[in-house]
Motif scaffolding. Structure first.
Motif: not given
Lengths: 447, 447
Positions: A244-249, A278-292
């Protein structure tokens, strides 16, 4: 490269096992050092369950052979530590490789018994290259193989290499390079960008959020500095609040958010829903954390846009090295220039025996253009395979002829993997996806 | 180190993740960059089943921090690739670390939660060191831990590091160094000798035997060159025949024979018997061939004199990296010089949370002088532990104060391991051999 090349690249001459130089000394003395010799890099097996190998590091091998020159500091050290005698030191001082190297080009796939690199020259000039050649190929190919499985599992979604902190500081750059060959799109490692021209990128760390008095302050600072296209890290405190804060900012044109902990499958769905609301339909999601590769595959159905991979990539996903060896497979019967090459092979009991003779290798395709066998032979190449030879010339009488841009290796890997049977990219454990057929001098094939 | 130091050691400044520099840029702009900050290197867990960790690489970290300087080539690259803005480039051009570093000295053992390294300075000057510090400690400590298990299993018999060909060419030298800290006696890697002063040694390869017209010719050439004290490789053709030839050629004062394949337990007994019968009672037996700590232990009853270890050592025997992280644990509430340090910690759900505050660590001993707990705290040090603090000063206001000869780290490891409960060196999987007790500011201990 002339002698002044020592200013441009550090000497690789001591990236060498002690015994290479003492064998050299003994062979110089016995006279056998000048026998023309063929050394072959190959592996007896792939890591357990893996279906194909990927050649990584060929370009680095060419650089390392060019820089394999003994400068005064190194000769003095060898002398001070009595590693070899004065005659050998004199020989080393004049050393530069003047022989030939052929091999599988970088990015190509390989199988047990594939002649990945063939080094031909005098015994003396070829034996000393063993360690540095194997170090590079064993490391870089291990990373490339893991990276290839990951990019196959990602199925077109971009993968970012982020493992520098989990491996030796210079392995890191080589690992980023190998990952790029096998389809990764970029790296977090600046050295890899500086050395090899690989695109670099990054997000931010929890420390940046913790440094500021609030998450909002941190996001505001990052957006002010990096723009709205930046990637905000949203899992320092409460994930939903952070999104929420991220899209607000940043507004709905925020570039991306990164999730670095928790159940990524569930969280990616939740964050996607929230971003969309929140209307941020183009905002992408990057995931990390011990991926293999398995975790990447498990996220195939999740609304994930980018995978950041660290530890598992730079440690070869369970197989941090390959089992490549550098073996003498043929040598002249005397030091005469015209002496006949005799195939040689260790033949004691046990699993370590090898096959003598200089090899060619071809990849046979079926009627649909799908690879069906790796054919390795020592005699004449059968007519139907002359157009399918895998090795290319890399060095001719000491001059590098096989240098290419890294993008060429990257493109080659994509094409080579696509030509394998579909089961190549199954993640389940299996046998090599191509059988290696051995063709003897008489032309008969065997398994 | 002054600016001319760039001539002596290559810059380590780009052994850095992209995001360190973009976080720096954003923090310079937000003003938070000057907040005094404390970063801590620690690990949440040991590799599964391991009973202690071993700190490797501290000396290399100190060198890397000294060489963390941005030269023109690197600044130009950062500028050309738009990694950071001009204000940040100007800051980097003037960079040298002026803060403090304390840490576990090299060769020391560690446990989950041990504050292995504490870096204190402005956020800006400390954050940029994250990647290179972790690369070195994660790699070198992984090798040191594996090496320590191997030297414990060898129980006094010498171990030689021979893995250069199985890992990145410069990881190899670092691995040899870490193995030496953990008790290995020598290395095959000449670069490790050149860089770090580690004793080097070697035998010979099958190629040397195959190069000659007969095994006898090869042995004769080697003895003529290296003397009777050399180590002859006896498993190229027939082992018993080779041992006979070896003693025939070199005489009963032959230094050693190497067996590199087959059932080493059985073969060592057989070769020992044969050597004794031939009068070569002092000739030693060196075994190699995919040894790890378990194989070494299994050979305890065999007449083996020296172990040569390669692949398993340089890949950390199943654990090629450690899980060390570099976390902000405290930072000032403002950029004022006198601002109070506030403990900070990530606190989202999941396993990645950490404990805020600058830590001390002490190793508590029982009445017999055996270590019984790793005590980590953030408040005042309890009186009974003030003499047992583990951290030492390494850098003070930018000057390295903790440099020491490698032999000091090696001796320290021997002493630290000997002080652990006996079960530390059991090879079976288990929990960390010491519990980590956390002491809060109020002085109460918890698990």
């Amino acid at each position: 490269m002339d002698a002044s090349g020592a200013d441009r690249a550090p000497s690789t001459a001591l990236l060498t096992d002690h015994y290479e130089l003492t064998m050299l000394q003994a062979a110089l003395r016995s006279g056998a050092a000048q026998r023309r010799s063929v050394f072959e890099v190959f592996t007896r097996r792939l890591p357990e369950g893996r279906r194909y190998g990927v050649v990584g590091g060929t370009g680095r091998v060419l650089d390392a052979i060019e820089s394999f020159r003994f400068d005064t500091a190194r000769l003095d050290w060898l002398s001070d530590h009595d590693v070899v005698d004065d005659a050998t030191l004199a020989w080393l001082a004049a050393y530069r490789f003047r022989g030939d190297v052929s091999g599988y080009p970088e990015g190509e796939v390989y199988f047990p018994g594939s002649p990945i690199l063939t080094v031909e020259g005098s015994f003396a000039e070829a034996v000393v290259l063993e360690t540095v050649v194997l170090s590079i190929l064993n490391h870089d190919s291990a990373i490339a193989a893991a990276a290839s499985r990951m990019t196959a599992a990602a199925d077109g979604r971009p993968c970012i290499e982020m493992g520098a902190r989990r491996t030796h500081e210079l392995s890191a750059a080589a690992a980023a390079r190998a990952a790029y060959v096998a389809g990764f799109g970029s790296t977090s490692d600046l050295e890899a960008g500086f050395r090899y021209g690989i695109p670099t990128g990054g997000t931010s760390a929890h420390a940046f959020t913790l440094l500021h008095d609030s998450e909002r302050d941190a996001f505001t600072a990052q957006v002010a500095s990096m723009g709205r296209g930046t990637t905000l890290l949203v899992d320092t405190y409460d994930l939903a609040e952070a999104v929420r804060t991220a899209v607000d900012v940043a507004g709905p044109s925020l570039g991306a958010v990164r999730i670095d902990s928790g159940d990524l499958l569930m969280l990616a769905h939740r964050v996607r829903r929230q971003l969309d609301e929140l209307g941020a339909k183009e905002t992408r999601i990057l995931v990390t954390s011990d991926l293999d590769e398995y975790a990447i595959a498990a996220l195939a159905s999740a609304p994930v846009d980018v995978y950041g991979v660290g530890t598992s990539l730079v440690t070869g996903s369970g197989h941090p090295t390959c089992a490549m060896v550098y073996k003498l497979v043929a040598r002249a019967s005397s030091a005469d220039r015209d002496a006949v090459l005799v195939p040689v092979a260790k033949r004691s009991a046990g699993a370590k025996s090898s096959r003598g003779g200089r090899k060619w290798a071809a990849r046979r395709l079926d009627a649909d253009g799908v690879a069906e066998a790796e054919v390795v032979g020592t005699g004449p190449v059968p007519h139907d395979l002359t157009g399918r030879l895998v090795q290319v010339p890399l060095i001719r009488t000491g001059e590098v002829v096989g240098r290419e841009p890294l993008s060429a290796a990257r493109d080659r890997h994509t094409a080579a993997r696509a030509q394998l049977p579909l089961s190549a990219t199954q993640l389940s454990r299996g046998e090599p996806v191509l059988p290696t057929e051995v063709v003897s001098r008489s032309g008969h094939a065997g398994a």
